[in-house]
Design an enzyme around this catalytic site. Structure first.
Site, mmCIF file in Angstrom:
data_model
loop_
_atom_site.group_PDB
_atom_site.id
_atom_site.type_symbol
_atom_site.label_atom_id
_atom_site.label_comp_id
_atom_site.label_asym_id
_atom_site.label_seq_id
_atom_site.Cartn_x
_atom_site.Cartn_y
_atom_site.Cartn_z
ATOM 1 N N LEU A 31 67.622 63.125 43.721
ATOM 2 C CA LEU A 31 68.974 62.728 43.313
ATOM 3 C C LEU A 31 69.550 61.711 44.281
ATOM 4 O O LEU A 31 70.362 60.876 43.921
ATOM 5 C CB LEU A 31 69.887 63.954 43.281
ATOM 6 C CG LEU A 31 69.571 65.033 42.248
ATOM 7 C CD1 LEU A 31 70.366 66.290 42.535
ATOM 8 C CD2 LEU A 31 69.844 64.526 40.847
ATOM 9 N N ALA A 35 67.639 57.650 55.117
ATOM 10 C CA ALA A 35 66.630 57.473 56.146
ATOM 11 C C ALA A 35 66.000 58.806 56.549
ATOM 12 O O ALA A 35 64.812 58.879 56.834
ATOM 13 C CB ALA A 35 67.251 56.789 57.346
ATOM 14 N N LYS A 59 69.157 70.165 49.441
ATOM 15 C CA LYS A 59 69.235 69.169 50.501
ATOM 16 C C LYS A 59 68.226 69.546 51.566
ATOM 17 O O LYS A 59 68.166 70.694 52.001
ATOM 18 C CB LYS A 59 70.652 69.220 51.065
ATOM 19 C CG LYS A 59 71.029 68.023 51.868
ATOM 20 C CD LYS A 59 72.446 68.165 52.320
ATOM 21 C CE LYS A 59 73.331 67.149 51.653
ATOM 22 N NZ LYS A 59 74.663 67.098 52.269
ATOM 23 N N ASP A 259 84.435 62.479 56.528
ATOM 24 C CA ASP A 259 83.850 61.376 55.759
ATOM 25 C C ASP A 259 84.243 61.474 54.286
ATOM 26 O O ASP A 259 83.414 61.357 53.397
ATOM 27 C CB ASP A 259 82.319 61.385 55.915
ATOM 28 C CG ASP A 259 81.673 60.096 55.407
ATOM 29 O OD1 ASP A 259 82.397 59.108 55.180
ATOM 30 O OD2 ASP A 259 80.450 60.087 55.225
HETATM 31 N N1 ADE Z 1 73.585 64.349 44.632
HETATM 32 C C1 ADE Z 1 73.803 64.875 45.821
HETATM 33 N N2 ADE Z 1 74.198 66.121 45.727
HETATM 34 C C2 ADE Z 1 74.253 66.408 44.419
HETATM 35 C C3 ADE Z 1 74.617 67.549 43.673
HETATM 36 N N3 ADE Z 1 75.004 68.657 44.286
HETATM 37 N N4 ADE Z 1 74.578 67.475 42.345
HETATM 38 C C4 ADE Z 1 74.182 66.339 41.762
HETATM 39 N N5 ADE Z 1 73.845 65.241 42.386
HETATM 40 C C5 ADE Z 1 73.867 65.277 43.720
#
Ligand code: ADE
Length: 399
Positions: A31, A35, A59, A259
């Site tokens: 998504l 870096a 993540k 941020d």
């Molecule tokens: N891009 C980054 N985080 C996201 C999320 N939680 N849902 C969809 N796209 C994303």
């Protein structure tokens, strides 16, 4: 002295109940990536009690990531645990931490199918419906009209999307559709006769120019749903209201964002927006490694005066950034301070009293709020609970 975010996070516990089995997570497409980190779409089996499988966003850090980046993600995880759930925050669903010694760390959060608001607004700016009545300068939600052209087509509606009621009908002589045309009598015909041409200004500052900020986690966002959507002024005010409400929650939990920007606000079903990426970005700036990448590590154009000059971050500086976010919303995601470089001389200008002009799709009431957020004196800026009330009132308090 106040603790830095990392120091605060060190003191925060991780709640084991968030631990999620790695083998119940099916990773999918990317998504977003930068870096050092990636965000992947994924399917998680049994992560929510009411669902067999849930679409989530994961993540994680890339293999090349250094300790600083790992630490940043740990900080974000702990802050998410500490925060607890809120409608306008991207909520934590789980985490894979058991192989953290081998640099495997996954933070599992809610998935927001329309991606970030910056890209969403850019993608749909042609379908913007300006509801500001030029005579009264008030928002008139009954103005629901579409620019008509031969190839005009309104697509992409999911069933439970509140915006999906708009269907193209026959244009009237002015080339616009009125609410009464669109809804074919289902609603009171209360659209005013006057119509406002929605013109999208030429972009002097393309969004992908070098002065847009693309920190490690956020460059190359590929939203999952790129279907066309109409956006109205009321939608923008609703986003502003929800971001203020989410930020009010954050500040009540003593968490700074650091941020806040349209690129860090995600759009989900039912027009719900969620703030994401707190905590992480702040730690990233401190990384020398990151700075060397030359990828615009500091969001200069979103920074309050005192953040720029004295590296002070507070809820007041988040409010300044919120004012910039408002400007982004009501310019349909133009880059702030168009045509200006994000450097020391911009800072000096702002210090001297310079502020951005009213964006094209705001009225004076909205612009006054932006100017309040950009007060030189931090304590003169409105707090998020006050901002929340401003927007609630604009929406008629029926939120
Ligand atoms: N891009 C980054 N985080 C996201 C999320 N939680 N849902 C969809 N796209 C994303």
């Amino acid at each position: 002295p106040a603790l830095t975010l990392d120091e605060q996070a060190d003191l925060l516990p991780y709640d084991r109940s968030f631990e999620f089995p790695r083998d119940k997570l099916k990773l999918g497409k990317q998504l977003g990536a930068g870096a050092f980190g990636v965000v992947l779409k994924a399917h998680a089996e049994g992560i929510r009690p009411d669902e067999k499988e849930t679409v989530v966003a994961v993540k994680m850090v890339k293999r090349i990531a250094d300790n600083e980046v790992m630490r940043a993600l740990v900080t974000e995880l702990k802050i998410l645990v500490h925060l607890g759930p809120n409608l306008n925050v991207v909520n934590l669903l789980g985490a894979v931490t058991k192989n953290i010694a081998k640099r495997e760390l996954m933070v599992i959060v809610e998935y927001c199918r329309y991606g970030n608001l910056q890209n969403f607004l850019l993608r749909n700016r042609e379908r913007f419906i300006n509801q500001i009545n030029p005579e009264t300068d008030k928002i008139d939600p009954t103005i629901i009209k579409q620019r008509f052209s031969d190839n005009f087509e309104l697509r992409g509606n999911s069933d439970n999307d509140p915006r999906s009621g708009t269907r193209p009908g026959r244009p009237n002589s002015s080339g616009y559709l009125r609410q009464s045309d669109l809804y074919e009598g289902q609603m009171d015909s209360c659209a005013t006769e006057q119509t406002v041409m929605t013109t999208i200004p030429e972009d002097d500052d393309h969004i992908l120019s070098n002065n847009s900020i693309q920190p490690a986690w956020r460059s190359n966002y590929k939203p999952d749903s790129t279907e066309a959507m109409t956006i109205t002024t009321t939608d923008l005010v609703s986003y502003a209201f929800q971001v203020a409400r989410g930020m009010d929650y954050l500040s009540s939990r003593k968490v700074l964002h650091g941020d806040l920007a349209a690129r860090n606000i995600l759009l989900c079903e039912n027009n719900i927006v969620k703030i994401c990426d707190f905590g992480l970005a702040r730690s990233m700036y401190k990384s020398e490694n990151y700075k060397k990448q030359g990828e615009a590590p500091l969001p200069i154009k979103w920074l309050a005066l005192e953040s720029f000059s004295d590296h002070i971050f507070s809820t007041y500086t988040d409010v300044w950034s919120f004012g910039i976010v408002l400007w982004e919303f009501f310019s349909l995601a133009k880059v702030p301070y168009p045509g200006m470089e994000p450097n020391q001389s911009l800072y000096l200008k702002i210090k001297d009293g310079y502020r951005m002009e009213k964006p094209p799709f705001a009225n004076d009431e909205l612009y006054d709020i932006m100017l309040e957020c950009w007060s030189a004196n931090p304590e003169s800026r409105p707090l998020f609970n006050v901002l929340e009330k401003y927007f609630a009132r604009m929406l008629g308090d029926d939120v």
